[in-house]
Design an enzyme around this catalytic site. Structure first.
Site, short mmCIF file in Angstrom:
data_model
loop_
_atom_site.label_atom_id
_atom_site.label_comp_id
_atom_site.label_asym_id
_atom_site.label_seq_id
_atom_site.Cartn_x
_atom_site.Cartn_y
_atom_site.Cartn_z
N GLN A 97 0.84 -1.19 0.00
CA GLN A 97 0.00 0.00 0.00
C GLN A 97 0.88 1.25 0.00
O GLN A 97 1.72 1.44 0.90
CB GLN A 97 -0.93 0.05 1.21
CG GLN A 97 -1.95 1.19 1.07
CD GLN A 97 -2.76 1.44 2.32
OE1 GLN A 97 -2.21 1.88 3.32
NE2 GLN A 97 -4.06 1.18 2.25
N TYR A 179 -5.69 11.05 3.70
CA TYR A 179 -4.31 11.28 3.30
C TYR A 179 -4.26 12.00 1.95
O TYR A 179 -5.29 12.42 1.42
CB TYR A 179 -3.53 9.97 3.32
CG TYR A 179 -3.53 9.35 4.70
CD1 TYR A 179 -3.18 10.11 5.82
CD2 TYR A 179 -3.93 8.03 4.91
CE1 TYR A 179 -3.20 9.56 7.10
CE2 TYR A 179 -3.96 7.48 6.18
CZ TYR A 179 -3.59 8.25 7.27
OH TYR A 179 -3.63 7.72 8.54
N ARG A 226 -7.60 2.09 -2.65
CA ARG A 226 -8.52 2.06 -1.50
C ARG A 226 -9.25 3.39 -1.39
O ARG A 226 -8.63 4.46 -1.43
CB ARG A 226 -7.76 1.78 -0.20
CG ARG A 226 -8.70 1.39 0.95
CD ARG A 226 -7.94 1.04 2.20
NE ARG A 226 -8.66 0.01 2.97
CZ ARG A 226 -8.76 0.01 4.29
NH1 ARG A 226 -8.23 0.96 5.01
NH2 ARG A 226 -9.40 -0.97 4.91
N GLY A 313 -9.13 -6.57 9.22
CA GLY A 313 -7.97 -5.95 9.84
C GLY A 313 -7.68 -6.55 11.20
O GLY A 313 -6.74 -7.32 11.37
N ARG A 314 -8.52 -6.21 12.19
CA ARG A 314 -8.27 -6.66 13.55
C ARG A 314 -8.21 -8.18 13.67
O ARG A 314 -7.47 -8.72 14.49
CB ARG A 314 -9.33 -6.10 14.49
CG ARG A 314 -9.30 -4.59 14.63
CD ARG A 314 -10.46 -4.08 15.46
NE ARG A 314 -10.46 -2.62 15.53
CZ ARG A 314 -11.38 -1.90 16.15
NH1 ARG A 314 -12.37 -2.52 16.80
NH2 ARG A 314 -11.31 -0.59 16.16
#
Length: 357
Positions: A97, A179, A226, A313-314
């Site tokens: 990424q 971002y 993404r 993710g988690r």
């Protein structure tokens, strides 16, 4: 067998299952260099069909957070090669990424003489952690000139070439979470009056130019992106909902023309169903859905064709053997939130594998 666990193939993409490990900043790259600890971390989680790495800066000015890796030096390429070799040994694919933090940055996290940049000189509200000064307000960014934008595009292209040299199967552009790339999309952050500001087509221009340039350099089938439509993370103040909808529909349609491999949607409750449907309608390649999924709801997304792949993710963070646990309906470890971004093995490579009680 759950569809989650069966092999995936669409176009040129082939993965051993439908499970994606989502990108997660972990701040273990001392001196911004990938290392053996990181290689071990990703290798532990290579049950995933696809791993998407933590956000990795294409240039020194994109290193807004402490201890995030880069992909702009020979040493960084060599460090990432250890990661890709380890992941490929278990038959998984891995995309890097590319994350330029833009105005979400503090000068203390950047190399000497480097300043944060953004589409405009609008400072982001909020604070950011620095190793040297603790919590600090985000620094005021320097508005990118047209030459600066050209340089940013070149940095992304060179970083993508370096990713291929390092053995990655492709790159994912981080166009989410407030971002740099998403900063250009938001009229509350981007007040430019040139070709990169104003209407949604102009505000989408940087993402499309970067995507096109990278696709030309390494192949469109090695490029993903993404998005997080309607998200307000990182001081991305909300703007007209219909314009948000039209922006992401337009981007998805244009990216489909480029033939990129996938769009990765970081979901949130504010995204209306019509936006999901519009993106699905105009983008013919792979769509990945992430956020808040369980094994059961992820399976439903695959079966009703609202997603081609599902990302966690988690689940992967706290469970190196996450794929095995899903397959056997085993309990999951809890995430240690206190060690998410701290250096070292604790809360990183020391999560236990499942053992029967």
């Amino acid at each position: 067998m759950k569809k989650l666990l069966t092999p995936f193939e669409k176009g040129t993409i082939k993965f051993k299952n439908h499970l994606v490990m989502a990108p997660m900043t972990r701040s273990r790259a001392i001196d911004n260099l990938p290392n053996e600890l990181m290689a071990n971390y990703y290798a532990q989680r290579s049950g995933a069909g696809l791993i998407i790495t933590e956000g990795t800066s294409p240039s020194p000015e994109g290193l807004g957070y402490p201890r995030i890796p880069g992909i702009y030096s020979e040493a960084q390429v060599a460090g990432w090669k250890k990661v890709t070799d380890a992941v490929h040994q278990n038959g998984s694919k891995i995309f890097l990424q590319l994350m330029h933090t833009g105005r979400i940055a503090h000068v203390a996290n950047l190399p000497n003489g480097i300043l944060p940049v953004g589409p405009s000189d609008i400072k982001a509200a909020g604070e950011i952690f620095t190793d040297s000064l603790g919590m600090q307000e985000n620094s005021v960014p320097v508005a990118l000139s047209l030459d600066g934008i050209t340089r940013v595009i070149e940095d992304f292209v060179n970083a993508s070439k370096n990713a291929i040299l390092a053995g990655f199967d492709g790159v994912e552009l981080h166009g989410a979470n407030g971002y740099l790339l998403e900063q250009f999309l938001n009229p509350n952050v981007n007040n430019r009056t040139d070709l990169y500001g104003g209407n949604l087509i102009n505000r989408s221009r940087l993402i499309l130019e970067i995507s096109e340039a990278i696709a030309a350099a390494i192949g469109s089938d090695k490029v993903g992106i993404r998005f997080s439509p309607f998200s307000q993370l990182s001081d991305q103040a909300a703007y007209d909902s219909e314009e948000v909808h039209q922006t992401y529909t337009y981007l998805s349609s244009e990216l489909d023309k480029l033939g990129i491999a996938y769009i990765h949607l970081s979901t949130n409750p504010e995204i209306p169903e019509k936006t999901y449907k519009a993106i699905r309608a105009v983008f013919t390649n792979t769509i990945i859905i992430c956020n808040g999924l369980t094994a059961e709801t992820a399976e439903e997304k695959l079966l009703d064709n609202s997603a081609d792949l599902v990302a966690f993710g988690r689940g992967f963070l706290a469970n190196p053997d996450f794929v095995k646990r899903i397959g056997k309906n085993l309990s999951l470890n809890d995430v240690d939130f206190g060690t998410l971004y701290s250096p070292g093995e604790t809360g990183y490579t020391d999560y236990p594998l499942y053992t029967s009680k």
